[in-house]
Design a protein around this motif. Structure first.
Motif, PDB file in Angstrom:
ATOM      1  N   ASP A   7       0.834  -1.201   0.000  1.00 53.59           N
ATOM      2  CA  ASP A   7       0.000   0.000   0.000  1.00 53.59           C
ATOM      3  C   ASP A   7       0.870   1.253   0.000  1.00 53.59           C
ATOM      4  N   ARG A   8       1.946   1.229  -0.715  1.00 50.61           N
ATOM      5  CA  ARG A   8       2.864   2.354  -0.775  1.00 50.61           C
ATOM      6  C   ARG A   8       2.141   3.590  -1.331  1.00 50.61           C
ATOM      7  N   GLY A   9       2.361   4.699  -0.707  1.00 48.33           N
ATOM      8  CA  GLY A   9       1.729   5.932  -1.135  1.00 48.33           C
ATOM      9  C   GLY A   9       0.490   6.268  -0.322  1.00 48.33           C
ATOM     10  N   SER A  10      -0.066   5.328   0.392  1.00 50.07           N
ATOM     11  CA  SER A  10      -1.226   5.617   1.231  1.00 50.07           C
ATOM     12  C   SER A  10      -0.795   5.559   2.686  1.00 50.07           C
ATOM     13  N   ILE A  11      -0.670   6.692   3.287  1.00 52.97           N
ATOM     14  CA  ILE A  11      -0.234   6.774   4.677  1.00 52.97           C
ATOM     15  C   ILE A  11      -1.459   6.605   5.564  1.00 52.97           C
ATOM     16  N   LYS A  12      -1.295   5.901   6.626  1.00 50.02           N
ATOM     17  CA  LYS A  12      -2.391   5.663   7.564  1.00 50.02           C
ATOM     18  C   LYS A  12      -2.513   6.873   8.501  1.00 50.02           C
ATOM     19  N   TRP A  13      -3.234   7.900   8.026  1.00 46.44           N
ATOM     20  CA  TRP A  13      -3.334   9.151   8.769  1.00 46.44           C
ATOM     21  C   TRP A  13      -4.100   8.988  10.073  1.00 46.44           C
ATOM     22  N   THR A  14      -4.994   8.037  10.143  1.00 50.79           N
ATOM     23  CA  THR A  14      -5.813   7.913  11.350  1.00 50.79           C
ATOM     24  C   THR A  14      -4.989   7.616  12.583  1.00 50.79           C
ATOM     25  N   SER A  15      -3.840   6.994  12.425  1.00 50.00           N
ATOM     26  CA  SER A  15      -3.010   6.728  13.601  1.00 50.00           C
ATOM     27  C   SER A  15      -2.343   8.009  14.091  1.00 50.00           C
ATOM     28  N   LEU A  16      -2.271   9.033  13.269  1.00 51.06           N
ATOM     29  CA  LEU A  16      -1.644  10.293  13.650  1.00 51.06           C
ATOM     30  C   LEU A  16      -2.668  11.349  14.062  1.00 51.06           C
ATOM     31  N   MET A  17      -3.965  11.032  13.958  1.00 50.17           N
ATOM     32  CA  MET A  17      -5.014  11.999  14.258  1.00 50.17           C
ATOM     33  C   MET A  17      -5.582  11.769  15.647  1.00 50.17           C
ATOM     34  N   LEU A  18      -6.105  12.839  16.220  1.00 52.82           N
ATOM     35  CA  LEU A  18      -6.782  12.732  17.505  1.00 52.82           C
ATOM     36  C   LEU A  18      -8.161  12.089  17.300  1.00 52.82           C
ATOM     37  N   PRO A  19      -8.660  11.382  18.302  1.00 49.71           N
ATOM     38  CA  PRO A  19      -9.985  10.758  18.161  1.00 49.71           C
ATOM     39  C   PRO A  19     -11.092  11.764  17.841  1.00 49.71           C
ATOM     40  N   GLU A  20     -10.972  12.990  18.364  1.00 49.88           N
ATOM     41  CA  GLU A  20     -11.985  14.006  18.088  1.00 49.88           C
ATOM     42  C   GLU A  20     -12.008  14.360  16.605  1.00 49.88           C
ATOM     43  N   HIS A  21     -10.816  14.406  16.002  1.00 52.80           N
ATOM     44  CA  HIS A  21     -10.745  14.723  14.576  1.00 52.80           C
ATOM     45  C   HIS A  21     -11.344  13.612  13.731  1.00 52.80           C
ATOM     46  N   ILE A  22     -11.073  12.379  14.119  1.00 53.07           N
ATOM     47  CA  ILE A  22     -11.625  11.239  13.387  1.00 53.07           C
ATOM     48  C   ILE A  22     -13.148  11.262  13.457  1.00 53.07           C
ATOM     49  N   GLU A  23     -13.693  11.543  14.653  1.00 52.95           N
ATOM     50  CA  GLU A  23     -15.149  11.592  14.818  1.00 52.95           C
ATOM     51  C   GLU A  23     -15.754  12.721  13.985  1.00 52.95           C
ATOM     52  N   MET A  24     -15.088  13.876  13.952  1.00 54.00           N
ATOM     53  CA  MET A  24     -15.585  14.990  13.156  1.00 54.00           C
ATOM     54  C   MET A  24     -15.581  14.643  11.669  1.00 54.00           C
ATOM     55  N   LEU A  25     -14.551  13.950  11.200  1.00 57.65           N
ATOM     56  CA  LEU A  25     -14.507  13.537   9.793  1.00 57.65           C
ATOM     57  C   LEU A  25     -15.608  12.548   9.468  1.00 57.65           C
ATOM     58  N   ARG A  26     -15.871  11.603  10.360  1.00 55.84           N
ATOM     59  CA  ARG A  26     -16.945  10.626  10.129  1.00 55.84           C
ATOM     60  C   ARG A  26     -18.294  11.329  10.043  1.00 55.84           C
ATOM     61  N   ASN A  27     -18.535  12.289  10.940  1.00 53.21           N
ATOM     62  CA  ASN A  27     -19.794  13.040  10.900  1.00 53.21           C
ATOM     63  C   ASN A  27     -19.913  13.829   9.604  1.00 53.21           C
ATOM     64  N   LEU A  28     -18.809  14.391   9.151  1.00 57.92           N
ATOM     65  CA  LEU A  28     -18.806  15.139   7.903  1.00 57.92           C
ATOM     66  C   LEU A  28     -19.140  14.232   6.726  1.00 57.92           C
ATOM     67  N   TRP A  29     -18.575  13.035   6.702  1.00 55.49           N
ATOM     68  CA  TRP A  29     -18.851  12.076   5.630  1.00 55.49           C
ATOM     69  C   TRP A  29     -20.307  11.629   5.662  1.00 55.49           C
ATOM     70  N   LYS A  30     -20.886  11.458   6.871  1.00 54.91           N
ATOM     71  CA  LYS A  30     -22.297  11.075   6.976  1.00 54.91           C
ATOM     72  C   LYS A  30     -23.195  12.164   6.415  1.00 54.91           C
ATOM     73  N   GLU A  31     -22.860  13.423   6.686  1.00 52.50           N
ATOM     74  CA  GLU A  31     -23.656  14.532   6.155  1.00 52.50           C
ATOM     75  C   GLU A  31     -23.587  14.583   4.636  1.00 52.50           C
ATOM     76  N   ASP A  32     -22.430  14.253   4.077  1.00 55.36           N
ATOM     77  CA  ASP A  32     -22.298  14.234   2.623  1.00 55.36           C
ATOM     78  C   ASP A  32     -23.149  13.139   1.999  1.00 55.36           C
ATOM     79  N   GLU A  33     -23.317  12.012   2.704  1.00 50.08           N
ATOM     80  CA  GLU A  33     -24.099  10.893   2.182  1.00 50.08           C
ATOM     81  C   GLU A  33     -25.597  11.145   2.283  1.00 50.08           C
TER      82      GLU A  33
END
Length: 108
Positions: A7-33
């Motif tokens: 999987d070269r080129g795809s960095i696992k950003w979620t391990s570097l993000m705070l849980p609050e940021h991950i939750e905010m991104l998930r909510n944002l994706w749900k709103e887009d759907e």
């Protein structure tokens, strides 16, 4: 032999993000759907109101199409405060309260 990760080129950003940021991104994706309900044309809404009024006056059976399915009912009265249509089911005889805002079509 090539030892590079698959999987070269795809960095696992979620391990570097705070849980609050991950939750905010998930909510944002749900709103887009989320899909907005289409607004009914004014002429179609007037036609539905006319058919319901006619059916109420003559105690006539109608088919009411809603997002949740089709109901064969006899409309009895409209509750303006709650925006609900009180009906009697043709098949079971039970009373139903249907939200007027969820009605998509009415046919006799």
């Amino acid at each position: 032999m090539n030892q590079e990760p698959k999987d070269r080129g795809s960095i696992k950003w979620t391990s570097l993000m705070l849980p609050e940021h991950i939750e905010m991104l998930r909510n944002l994706w749900k709103e887009d759907e989320r899909v907005e309900q289409g607004h009914m044309e004014e002429q179609q809404a007037a036609g539905i109101d006319f058919l319901l009024q006619h059916a109420m006056k003559g105690q006539l059976p109608v088919c009411i199409e809603m997002d949740g399915g089709v109901h064969e009912v006899v409309p009895l009265r409209f509750h303006r405060r709650s925006g609900e249509l009180e009906c009697r089911d043709i098949h079971g005889g039970r009373l139903l309260r249907l939200s007027r805002h969820e009605v998509t079509d009415v046919s006799m």
